[in-house]
Design a protein around this motif. Structure first.
Motif, PDB file in Angstrom:
ATOM      1  N   ILE A   1      -6.750 -21.751   7.574  1.00 39.64           N
ATOM      2  CA  ILE A   1      -6.841 -19.592   7.574  1.00 39.64           C
ATOM      3  C   ILE A   1      -6.075 -19.788   6.704  1.00 39.64           C
ATOM      4  CG2 ILE A   1      -5.396 -18.877   9.394  1.00 39.64           C
ATOM      5  CD1 ILE A   1      -6.502 -21.664  11.541  1.00 39.64           C
ATOM      6  N   GLY A   2      -5.971 -18.973   6.014  1.00 43.19           N
ATOM      7  CA  GLY A   2      -5.775 -17.605   5.222  1.00 43.19           C
ATOM      8  C   GLY A   2      -4.586 -16.493   6.243  1.00 43.19           C
ATOM      9  N   VAL A   3      -3.496 -16.331   5.790  1.00 42.52           N
ATOM     10  CA  VAL A   3      -2.502 -15.477   6.449  1.00 42.52           C
ATOM     11  C   VAL A   3      -2.429 -14.550   5.265  1.00 42.52           C
ATOM     12  CG1 VAL A   3      -0.696 -14.795   8.022  1.00 42.52           C
ATOM     13  CG2 VAL A   3      -2.045 -16.622   7.945  1.00 42.52           C
ATOM     14  N   SER A   4      -2.092 -12.588   6.210  1.00 44.05           N
ATOM     15  CA  SER A   4      -1.898 -11.701   4.900  1.00 44.05           C
ATOM     16  C   SER A   4      -0.728 -12.067   5.002  1.00 44.05           C
ATOM     17  CB  SER A   4      -2.395 -10.563   5.879  1.00 44.05           C
ATOM     18  OG  SER A   4      -3.493 -10.527   4.888  1.00 44.05           O
ATOM     19  N   ALA A   5      -0.259 -11.751   3.867  1.00 53.24           N
ATOM     20  CA  ALA A   5       1.404 -11.404   3.814  1.00 53.24           C
ATOM     21  C   ALA A   5       1.763 -10.188   2.827  1.00 53.24           C
ATOM     22  CB  ALA A   5       2.394 -12.944   3.500  1.00 53.24           C
ATOM     23  N   HIS A   6       3.069  -9.561   2.916  1.00 58.33           N
ATOM     24  CA  HIS A   6       3.378  -8.254   2.543  1.00 58.33           C
ATOM     25  C   HIS A   6       5.030  -8.480   1.887  1.00 58.33           C
ATOM     26  CE1 HIS A   6       0.325  -7.289   5.615  1.00 58.33           C
ATOM     27  NE2 HIS A   6      -0.226  -6.664   4.596  1.00 58.33           N
TER      28      HIS A   6
ATOM     29  N   GLN B   1       4.125 -20.043   6.314  1.00 58.04           N
ATOM     30  CA  GLN B   1       4.191 -21.170   5.607  1.00 58.04           C
ATOM     31  C   GLN B   1       4.553 -22.158   6.408  1.00 58.04           C
ATOM     32  OE1 GLN B   1       5.813 -22.359   1.444  1.00 58.04           O
ATOM     33  NE2 GLN B   1       7.557 -22.517   2.869  1.00 58.04           N
ATOM     34  N   ALA B   2       5.678 -21.632   7.961  1.00 57.40           N
ATOM     35  CA  ALA B   2       5.863 -22.389   8.645  1.00 57.40           C
ATOM     36  C   ALA B   2       4.832 -22.801   9.364  1.00 57.40           C
ATOM     37  CB  ALA B   2       7.209 -21.653   9.011  1.00 57.40           C
ATOM     38  N   ALA B   3       4.630 -21.857   9.747  1.00 64.05           N
ATOM     39  CA  ALA B   3       3.591 -21.493  11.493  1.00 64.05           C
ATOM     40  C   ALA B   3       2.555 -23.635  10.855  1.00 64.05           C
ATOM     41  CB  ALA B   3       3.066 -20.742  10.654  1.00 64.05           C
ATOM     42  N   GLY B   4       1.999 -23.207   9.102  1.00 64.84           N
ATOM     43  CA  GLY B   4       1.580 -24.014   8.046  1.00 64.84           C
ATOM     44  C   GLY B   4       0.332 -23.507   7.706  1.00 64.84           C
ATOM     45  N   ALA B   5       0.454 -21.998   7.707  1.00 64.47           N
ATOM     46  CA  ALA B   5      -1.156 -21.739   6.740  1.00 64.47           C
ATOM     47  C   ALA B   5      -1.301 -22.360   6.053  1.00 64.47           C
ATOM     48  CB  ALA B   5      -0.853 -19.694   5.986  1.00 64.47           C
ATOM     49  N   ASP B   6      -2.812 -22.304   5.757  1.00 64.01           N
ATOM     50  CA  ASP B   6      -3.625 -22.961   3.989  1.00 64.01           C
ATOM     51  C   ASP B   6      -2.609 -21.365   3.246  1.00 64.01           C
ATOM     52  OD1 ASP B   6      -4.637 -25.244   4.776  1.00 64.01           O
ATOM     53  OD2 ASP B   6      -5.778 -23.996   6.823  1.00 64.01           O
ATOM     54  N   TYR B   7      -3.260 -20.966   2.940  1.00 59.31           N
ATOM     55  CA  TYR B   7      -3.033 -19.975   2.078  1.00 59.31           C
ATOM     56  C   TYR B   7      -2.554 -18.601   2.248  1.00 59.31           C
ATOM     57  CZ  TYR B   7      -7.070 -16.936   2.150  1.00 59.31           C
ATOM     58  OH  TYR B   7      -7.483 -16.367   3.021  1.00 59.31           O
ATOM     59  N   LEU B   8      -2.322 -17.459   1.386  1.00 61.65           N
ATOM     60  CA  LEU B   8      -1.512 -16.414   2.148  1.00 61.65           C
ATOM     61  C   LEU B   8      -2.891 -15.394   0.471  1.00 61.65           C
ATOM     62  CD1 LEU B   8       2.181 -16.659   1.486  1.00 61.65           C
ATOM     63  CD2 LEU B   8       0.718 -16.972   3.578  1.00 61.65           C
ATOM     64  N   GLY B   9      -2.840 -14.544   1.578  1.00 67.01           N
ATOM     65  CA  GLY B   9      -3.020 -12.827   0.648  1.00 67.01           C
ATOM     66  C   GLY B   9      -2.125 -12.029   0.949  1.00 67.01           C
ATOM     67  N   CYS B  10      -1.704 -11.515  -0.548  1.00 67.27           N
ATOM     68  CA  CYS B  10      -0.897 -10.579  -0.985  1.00 67.27           C
ATOM     69  C   CYS B  10      -1.410  -9.323  -1.152  1.00 67.27           C
ATOM     70  CB  CYS B  10       0.460 -11.118  -1.582  1.00 67.27           C
ATOM     71  SG  CYS B  10       1.191 -13.308  -0.148  1.00 67.27           S
ATOM     72  N   GLY B  11      -1.264  -8.162  -0.795  1.00 66.17           N
ATOM     73  CA  GLY B  11      -1.105  -6.705  -0.936  1.00 66.17           C
ATOM     74  C   GLY B  11      -0.484  -5.869  -0.663  1.00 66.17           C
ATOM     75  N   ALA B  12      -0.653  -4.707  -0.410  1.00 65.29           N
ATOM     76  CA  ALA B  12      -1.904  -4.173  -1.201  1.00 65.29           C
ATOM     77  C   ALA B  12      -1.282  -4.405  -3.344  1.00 65.29           C
ATOM     78  CB  ALA B  12      -2.794  -2.760  -1.287  1.00 65.29           C
ATOM     79  N   VAL B  13      -1.441  -5.185  -3.871  1.00 67.10           N
ATOM     80  CA  VAL B  13      -0.462  -5.279  -5.202  1.00 67.10           C
ATOM     81  C   VAL B  13      -0.755  -4.058  -6.413  1.00 67.10           C
ATOM     82  CG1 VAL B  13      -0.147  -6.072  -7.476  1.00 67.10           C
ATOM     83  CG2 VAL B  13      -0.934  -7.668  -5.337  1.00 67.10           C
ATOM     84  N   PHE B  14      -2.116  -3.036  -6.195  1.00 70.44           N
ATOM     85  CA  PHE B  14      -2.223  -1.860  -7.001  1.00 70.44           C
ATOM     86  C   PHE B  14      -2.572  -0.605  -6.024  1.00 70.44           C
ATOM     87  CE2 PHE B  14      -3.145  -5.278  -9.935  1.00 70.44           C
ATOM     88  CZ  PHE B  14      -2.015  -4.756 -10.490  1.00 70.44           C
ATOM     89  N   GLY B  15      -2.545  -1.450  -4.694  1.00 68.70           N
ATOM     90  CA  GLY B  15      -2.798   0.304  -3.303  1.00 68.70           C
ATOM     91  C   GLY B  15      -3.622  -0.676  -3.240  1.00 68.70           C
TER      92      GLY B  15
END
Length: 214
Positions: A109-114, A123-137
Motif C-alpha cells: 500500500i502506497g500513500v500520496s503525501a504532499h 509512516q505511522a499508519a504503516g504505509a509501504d511507500y510514499l508517492g510525493c508530488g506534484a514535484v514539477f506540477g
C-alpha cells in the motif's frame, strides 16, 4: 513478494489516452518493462471497477514475466479481485487503515503525501511507500499544487519510508531531483506518450539511477 525500495526506481503510471490505433495497454506496458520500468500502477480515471479488474488481469501476467509489481490506483477492491500486488491511495481516497484491513498484510500500500505532516501520518499508519508530488506540477491532474524539489527533500528528510517523486517529471528535469532523497520517479507521459516507449524507459532508467546514486 517483499517490498523493496528498488521497485520505485522507474515507476510507470498508465494512461490509455496515449495508445494509438491498434495498440493495447498490455503491449505498451510490456514495451516500458523491456526498457527497465521497475513498478507499474494501473490508473484509468474513466474506467469503472469491472473494467479496471479486467485491465489488471491483462497486465498482471506481463508484469509477472519481468518480476515487477502491479499496483492499482485508488481501488483496493480492484487489487483484491484481480490479484494485483497492491494499491496506491491518495489523501482523498480510502484511508490506509481501511485499505489494509481489506487487503491483508501481504499486499503493498502506497500513500500520496504532499508535505511532511501527511508523510509522517502515513509512516505511522504503516504505509509501504510514499508517492510525493506534484514535484514539477502535473499534466494529468487539475488544480494540483507544485511541491518543488526542495519540498520533496523536506518530506524525504522527515521519514524513513521509501519515496517516489511524481508530477511533471521527464528527461529534462530528473537531474534537478538529485540530492532530494527520493528512491525513484513516477512518470506518465514521459513513457506512454513516447513513440518508442522502450527506448524512453531505458533512457529514463539510466537518468534516475544516476540521480539516486549521485
Amino acid at each position: 513478494m517483499t517490498f523493496r525500495r528498488e521497485y520505485l526506481r522507474l515507476y510507470a503510471v498508465t494512461d490509455c489516452r496515449w495508445l494509438g490505433r491498434g495498440e493495447t495497454l498490455a503491449g505498451a506496458v510490456e514495451d516500458v518493462l523491456r526498457g527497465g520500468v521497475t513498478m507499474v500502477q494501473l490508473r484509468d480515471k474513466q474506467a469503472g471497477q469491472e473494467e479496471l479488474i479486467e485491465q489488471a488481469r491483462q497486465l498482471l501476467p506481463v508484469c509477472r514475466r519481468y518480476g515487477v509489481p502491479l499496483i492499482i490506483n485508488d481501488y483496493p477492491q480492484v487489487a483484491l479481485a484481480s490479484g494485483a500486488d497492491g494499491v496506491h491511495v491518495g489523501q482523498d481516497d480510502m484511508a490506509y487503515e481501511q485499505a489494509r484491513q481489506l487487503l491483508g498484510a501481504d499486499k503493498f500500500i502506497g500513500v500520496s503525501a504532499h508535505n511532511p505532516a501527511e508523510a509522517l501520518r502515513a509512516q505511522a499508519a504503516g504505509a509501504d511507500y510514499l508517492g510525493c508530488g506534484a514535484v514539477f506540477g502535473s499534466a494529468t491532474k487539475d488544480g494540483v499544487q507544485t511541491l518543488t524539489p526542495a519540498g520533496l527533500k523536506r518530506i524525504c528528510d522527515a521519514v524513513q519510508l521509501p519515496v517516489v517523486a511524481i508530477g511533471g517529471i521527464g528527461q529534462e528535469n530528473i537531474a534537478q531531483l538529485t540530492g532530494a532523497g527520493a528512491d525513484g520517479v513516477a512518470v506518465v507521459s514521459a513513457l506512454f506518450a513516447s513513440r518508442d516507449r522502450q527506448a524512453a524507459a531505458r533512457l529514463l532508467r539510466g537518468m534516475v539511477e544516476r540521480m539516486v546514486n549521485a
